[in-house]
Design a protein around this motif. Structure first.
Motif, PDB file in Angstrom:
ATOM      1  N   SER A 143       0.824  -1.215   0.000  1.00 33.58           N
ATOM      2  CA  SER A 143       0.000   0.000   0.000  1.00 33.58           C
ATOM      3  C   SER A 143       0.850   1.253   0.000  1.00 33.58           C
ATOM      4  CB  SER A 143      -0.898   0.013   1.242  1.00 33.58           C
ATOM      5  OG  SER A 143      -0.128  -0.011   2.416  1.00 33.58           O
ATOM      6  N   GLN A 144       2.044   1.150  -0.514  1.00 35.00           N
ATOM      7  CA  GLN A 144       2.890   2.329  -0.606  1.00 35.00           C
ATOM      8  C   GLN A 144       2.296   3.300  -1.606  1.00 35.00           C
ATOM      9  OE1 GLN A 144       6.779   0.991  -1.559  1.00 35.00           O
ATOM     10  NE2 GLN A 144       7.107  -0.053   0.402  1.00 35.00           N
ATOM     11  N   ASP A 145       2.627   4.573  -1.383  1.00 36.89           N
ATOM     12  CA  ASP A 145       2.116   5.608  -2.278  1.00 36.89           C
ATOM     13  C   ASP A 145       2.696   5.430  -3.659  1.00 36.89           C
ATOM     14  OD1 ASP A 145       0.886   6.553  -0.081  1.00 36.89           O
ATOM     15  OD2 ASP A 145       2.390   8.145   0.325  1.00 36.89           O
ATOM     16  N   GLY A 146       1.783   5.345  -4.673  1.00 38.31           N
ATOM     17  CA  GLY A 146       2.213   5.234  -6.066  1.00 38.31           C
ATOM     18  C   GLY A 146       2.243   3.820  -6.571  1.00 38.31           C
ATOM     19  N   ASP A 147       1.879   2.783  -5.677  1.00 37.56           N
ATOM     20  CA  ASP A 147       1.881   1.409  -6.161  1.00 37.56           C
ATOM     21  C   ASP A 147       0.787   1.197  -7.186  1.00 37.56           C
ATOM     22  OD1 ASP A 147       3.983   0.905  -4.576  1.00 37.56           O
ATOM     23  OD2 ASP A 147       2.868  -0.144  -2.996  1.00 37.56           O
ATOM     24  N   SER A 148      -0.398   1.717  -6.911  1.00 39.61           N
ATOM     25  CA  SER A 148      -1.514   1.583  -7.849  1.00 39.61           C
ATOM     26  C   SER A 148      -2.385   2.797  -7.710  1.00 39.61           C
ATOM     27  CB  SER A 148      -2.313   0.303  -7.552  1.00 39.61           C
ATOM     28  OG  SER A 148      -2.862   0.369  -6.256  1.00 39.61           O
ATOM     29  N   ASP A 149      -3.150   3.020  -8.669  1.00 37.13           N
ATOM     30  CA  ASP A 149      -4.008   4.201  -8.664  1.00 37.13           C
ATOM     31  C   ASP A 149      -5.101   4.073  -7.635  1.00 37.13           C
ATOM     32  OD1 ASP A 149      -2.438   5.105 -10.643  1.00 37.13           O
ATOM     33  OD2 ASP A 149      -3.797   4.511 -12.291  1.00 37.13           O
ATOM     34  N   GLU A 150      -5.606   2.844  -7.408  1.00 33.27           N
ATOM     35  CA  GLU A 150      -6.711   2.669  -6.487  1.00 33.27           C
ATOM     36  C   GLU A 150      -6.254   2.478  -5.061  1.00 33.27           C
ATOM     37  OE1 GLU A 150      -8.964  -0.534  -7.881  1.00 33.27           O
ATOM     38  OE2 GLU A 150      -9.597   0.447  -9.729  1.00 33.27           O
ATOM     39  N   GLY A 151      -4.940   2.270  -4.789  1.00 27.93           N
ATOM     40  CA  GLY A 151      -4.426   2.095  -3.441  1.00 27.93           C
ATOM     41  C   GLY A 151      -4.689   0.749  -2.855  1.00 27.93           C
ATOM     42  N   GLU A 166      -7.711   0.449   6.202  1.00 23.50           N
ATOM     43  CA  GLU A 166      -7.359  -0.596   7.147  1.00 23.50           C
ATOM     44  C   GLU A 166      -6.070  -1.299   6.734  1.00 23.50           C
ATOM     45  OE1 GLU A 166     -10.821  -2.967   7.119  1.00 23.50           O
ATOM     46  OE2 GLU A 166     -11.891  -1.757   8.628  1.00 23.50           O
ATOM     47  N   LYS A 167      -5.910  -1.476   5.418  1.00 21.79           N
ATOM     48  CA  LYS A 167      -4.665  -2.109   4.952  1.00 21.79           C
ATOM     49  C   LYS A 167      -3.461  -1.239   5.266  1.00 21.79           C
ATOM     50  CE  LYS A 167      -7.001  -4.513   1.142  1.00 21.79           C
ATOM     51  NZ  LYS A 167      -7.121  -4.647  -0.315  1.00 21.79           N
ATOM     52  N   LYS A 168      -3.606   0.083   5.058  1.00 23.43           N
ATOM     53  CA  LYS A 168      -2.491   0.987   5.362  1.00 23.43           C
ATOM     54  C   LYS A 168      -2.210   1.028   6.860  1.00 23.43           C
ATOM     55  CE  LYS A 168      -0.844   5.644   4.300  1.00 23.43           C
ATOM     56  NZ  LYS A 168       0.322   5.153   3.576  1.00 23.43           N
ATOM     57  N   ARG A 169      -3.297   0.962   7.667  1.00 20.66           N
ATOM     58  CA  ARG A 169      -3.108   0.966   9.123  1.00 20.66           C
ATOM     59  C   ARG A 169      -2.363  -0.271   9.585  1.00 20.66           C
ATOM     60  NH1 ARG A 169      -6.080  -1.396  13.107  1.00 20.66           N
ATOM     61  NH2 ARG A 169      -5.943  -0.439  15.211  1.00 20.66           N
ATOM     62  N   LEU A 170      -2.743  -1.445   9.037  1.00 19.16           N
ATOM     63  CA  LEU A 170      -2.041  -2.681   9.413  1.00 19.16           C
ATOM     64  C   LEU A 170      -0.585  -2.623   9.011  1.00 19.16           C
ATOM     65  CD1 LEU A 170      -4.754  -5.326   8.463  1.00 19.16           C
ATOM     66  CD2 LEU A 170      -4.127  -4.536  10.748  1.00 19.16           C
ATOM     67  N   LYS A 171      -0.327  -2.049   7.850  1.00 22.02           N
ATOM     68  CA  LYS A 171       1.064  -1.938   7.398  1.00 22.02           C
ATOM     69  C   LYS A 171       1.868  -1.019   8.324  1.00 22.02           C
ATOM     70  CE  LYS A 171       3.878  -0.488   3.477  1.00 22.02           C
ATOM     71  NZ  LYS A 171       4.571   0.541   4.242  1.00 22.02           N
ATOM     72  N   ASN A 172       1.261   0.103   8.747  1.00 14.47           N
ATOM     73  CA  ASN A 172       1.959   1.036   9.643  1.00 14.47           C
ATOM     74  C   ASN A 172       2.243   0.393  10.990  1.00 14.47           C
ATOM     75  OD1 ASN A 172       1.898   2.987   7.661  1.00 14.47           O
ATOM     76  ND2 ASN A 172       0.043   3.984   8.462  1.00 14.47           N
ATOM     77  N   ILE A 173       1.276  -0.372  11.483  1.00 17.52           N
ATOM     78  CA  ILE A 173       1.495  -1.063  12.762  1.00 17.52           C
ATOM     79  C   ILE A 173       2.652  -2.012  12.667  1.00 17.52           C
ATOM     80  CG2 ILE A 173       0.456  -2.704  14.372  1.00 17.52           C
ATOM     81  CD1 ILE A 173      -2.243  -1.386  13.817  1.00 17.52           C
ATOM     82  N   SER A 174       2.701  -2.744  11.555  1.00 17.90           N
ATOM     83  CA  SER A 174       3.793  -3.699  11.375  1.00 17.90           C
ATOM     84  C   SER A 174       5.133  -2.991  11.259  1.00 17.90           C
ATOM     85  CB  SER A 174       3.529  -4.552  10.123  1.00 17.90           C
ATOM     86  OG  SER A 174       4.609  -5.411   9.882  1.00 17.90           O
TER      87      SER A 174
END
Length: 632
Positions: A143-151, A166-174
């Motif tokens: 879910s990094q910025d610029g991976d896909s247009d839809e995120g 939620e996917k970005k939140r889980l990634k940040n927690i990790s």
């Protein structure tokens, strides 16, 4: 052939995709999704084996297929081997990033278990259908910025249905968990605890060097050791008692010859001075006193006009005594202006203002050895000046005979104040600093008192007799003021007739009004002048007026004493600390009446003030022995 091939293709297209659900034990672990991807159908069915691996020890080049699989593949598989290998490596790089190296061992075992389950299930599907080609690929959220247009990350929508937030939140927690794990904070905290627990080494106390027993001492003078050059001790010299001279030795008892300290006794000026006093003594003051008693008080308006006419000049200012002035008196003569002042040094100074130049009219005597706290001209003989001192002596200066007679003496006590009980000055009341009182009769031979009474006061500062009812007298103590009846004084009875307890601090003085005695004025250190109604002496005297006035003079100035004007007994006179320096007059109702200002001629505080009984003359003394006279 063509028909059978088309049916096979339809079966393959209609076959459902194989899905493997990921194992979610810890939310901080990245999801693993395994799904078959439809690819080009080859002649032979390839086999995919999943091998368990560790995240912490993973290297990009580690995940390789066994050589046995490569040997079994046909020539057609070699063409697409490189493509599949590149795709697998790309997928693994997204899954296994360097940040996952710090993942816990629990997550590694969980991932290994899920890989084994997927391998077993894939073998089962391979056994059922060998004509289909299944390629398993592991995808991870990105879910990094610029991976896909839809995120979103492909492969996650089918299983979890999580939103991009939620996917970005889980990634940040990790990522945060991995970051803090890489900091190794727990290890640093443990090291700090160990450092704190370590006891600091005790400070090493410096050891004092031991003295050598045979060490040679410093050289000392033989004179200090009291030995002669041969080493024999000298005999001790007898010590003589040191005689300490008393700063204020008591003068010998008995009469003292009147000798001036600033004049020659045989000079013409001194002889003329004594002759002047002899002439003054012939004046009868009884008629004058009776006239003043019958005379009604003048109005305040006319009184103010007379006060405004009183001025001061350089000719009426002179230093008469040595040291602060403690008491003053004005001679009642209407012909000459004679001022007497008692100083702290025990001196009594007389100044004749009618004599010019003014230096020739000043005469200084030494009848006492300690401060002269009270001075009065005798009401019966104006040529007699009575003085009382702290040294325990009461003397009468007879200028007609040029001698200071001793009226009363008590070396065991110190006197503070006195007043005449009788109008002919034959009996006196003397106050002591220790709180006792003495009744003195001048008609008895010798200098012994008739009675010695211990009052209820610890100290007595001033004593004053009622001008009309002369059996009553008032005493000012430290905090209380008492009124006694001289007829009831005896050693066994000390209770006063009246006690005034309105004062909160030290009292300086208390005086009856001069003509009728219907008022009492007190001076207190609480910066208040109080006036009481003493017209009816009963068990209680009411308070009439309280005047706010600064009475704090300090330790270097003589204390203020508010006194009545003998001509206008409803007005009081008191010194002031205000600038410019002045002497103030107040009415008994508390109203200000007049201020005596002298400009350059009055540049100091006049603590002690006295008014002439019949003339408008005011004399004020300061703490340096200087007298200031205001007159018409």
């Amino acid at each position: 052939m063509s028909g059978s091939r088309a049916e096979a293709e339809e079966k393959v297209g209609s076959r459902q995709r194989l899905q493997v659900n990921e194992y979610k034990e810890n939310q901080n672990i990245a999801y693993v999704s395994l799904r078959p991807v439809q690819t080009t159908v080859l002649g032979k069915t390839p086999k995919v084996y999943l091998v368990p691996f560790s995240l912490s020890s993973y290297k990009p080049d580690q995940l390789k297929r066994p050589k046995s699989l490569l040997d079994k593949n046909s020539n057609n598989e070699v063409a697409c081997k490189k493509c599949k290998k590149a795709e697998i490596k790309k997928t693994c790089r997204r899954i296994l990033t360097p940040k996952m190296e710090a993942t816990s061992s629990k997550a590694e075992s969980t991932l290994q278990k899920s890989s084994l389950d997927v391998h077993a299930e894939s073998n089962k599907w391979q056994y059922k259908s060998t004509s289909d080609t299944v390629i398993l690929s592991a995808d991870t959220e990105s879910s990094q910025d610029g991976d896909s247009d839809e995120g979103t990350t492909p492969g996650m929508d089918d299983f979890s249905g999580l939103s991009p937030y939620e996917k970005k939140r889980l990634k940040n927690i990790s990522e945060n968990a991995n970051f803090f794990a890489s900091l190794q904070l727990s290890e640093s905290a443990a090291r700090l605890r160990e450092m704190i627990k370590k006891r600091q080494p005790p400070e090493s106390k410096r050891k004092k060097p031991k003295k050598k027993e045979n060490e040679t001492g410093c050289r000392r003078s033989m004179r200090l050791l009291k030995v002669d050059p041969s080493g024999v001790s000298l005999p001790a010299t007898p010590t003589q008692p040191i005689l300490v001279a008393d700063e204020n030795p008591l003068l010998p008892p008995g009469p003292l010859e009147m000798t001036s300290e600033n004049r020659d006794d045989n000079s013409e000026l001194f002889k003329g001075f004594l002759q002047t006093w002899a002439e003054v003594s012939k004046v009868s003051l009884g008629r004058t006193r009776s006239k003043n008693t019958e005379k009604e008080l003048s109005s305040i308006k006319s009184y103010k006009a007379n006060l405004n006419g009183m001025i001061i000049s350089e000719d009426t200012v002179y230093k008469v005594t040595k040291g602060p002035i403690f008491s003053m008196a004005l001679h009642p003569s209407e012909i000459r202006t004679l001022v007497a002042a008692g100083a702290r040094s025990g001196q009594v100074g007389l100044w004749d203002l009618t004599h010019q130049p003014k230096e020739d009219g000043v005469y200084i005597f030494q009848p006492h050895s300690q401060p002269v706290s009270c001075l009065y001209f005798s009401p019966a003989n104006p040529a007699h000046l009575l003085s009382l001192s702290y040294d325990g002596t009461l003397r009468c200066g007879d200028f007609s005979r040029a001698v200071f007679e001793e009226v009363y003496r008590d070396e065991r006590s110190s006197f503070s104040s006195f007043d005449f009980l009788a109008e002919d000055a034959s009996t006196l009341i003397v106050g002591h600093w220790d709180g006792s009182m003495s009744l003195v009769d001048r008609r008895t031979p010798g200098t012994s008192c008739e009675k010695l009474i211990n009052s209820s006061l610890s100290k007595i500062r001033t004593v004053h007799v009622h001008p009309v009812h002369r059996q009553y007298f008032i005493t000012a103590g430290l905090r209380d003021i008492h009124i006694y009846d001289a007829r009831c004084l005896n050693p066994s009875r000390r209770k006063p007739l009246i006690s005034l307890t309105e004062h909160t601090k030290s009292i300086a003085s208390a005086y009856f009004s001069p003509l009728t005695g219907n008022r009492v004025v007190t001076t207190c250190a609480d910066c208040k002048l109080r006036i009481f109604d003493s017209s009816c002496i009963s068990s209680k005297i009411p308070l009439l007026t309280t005047i706010r006035h600064n009475t704090i003079t300090g330790r270097w100035l003589t204390r203020f004493q508010a006194v009545w004007d003998p001509k206008q007994e409803d007005c009081i006179i008191v010194g002031s600390m205000a600038h410019p320096r002045r002497v103030e007059v107040f009415h008994e109702r508390g109203k200000w009446v007049h201020s005596f200002l002298g400009g350059e001629c009055l540049a100091s505080v006049c603590s002690i003030n006295v008014m002439h009984p019949t003339r408008y003359i005011l004399a004020g003394g300061n703490s340096s022995g200087r007298i200031h006279v205001f007159m018409n």
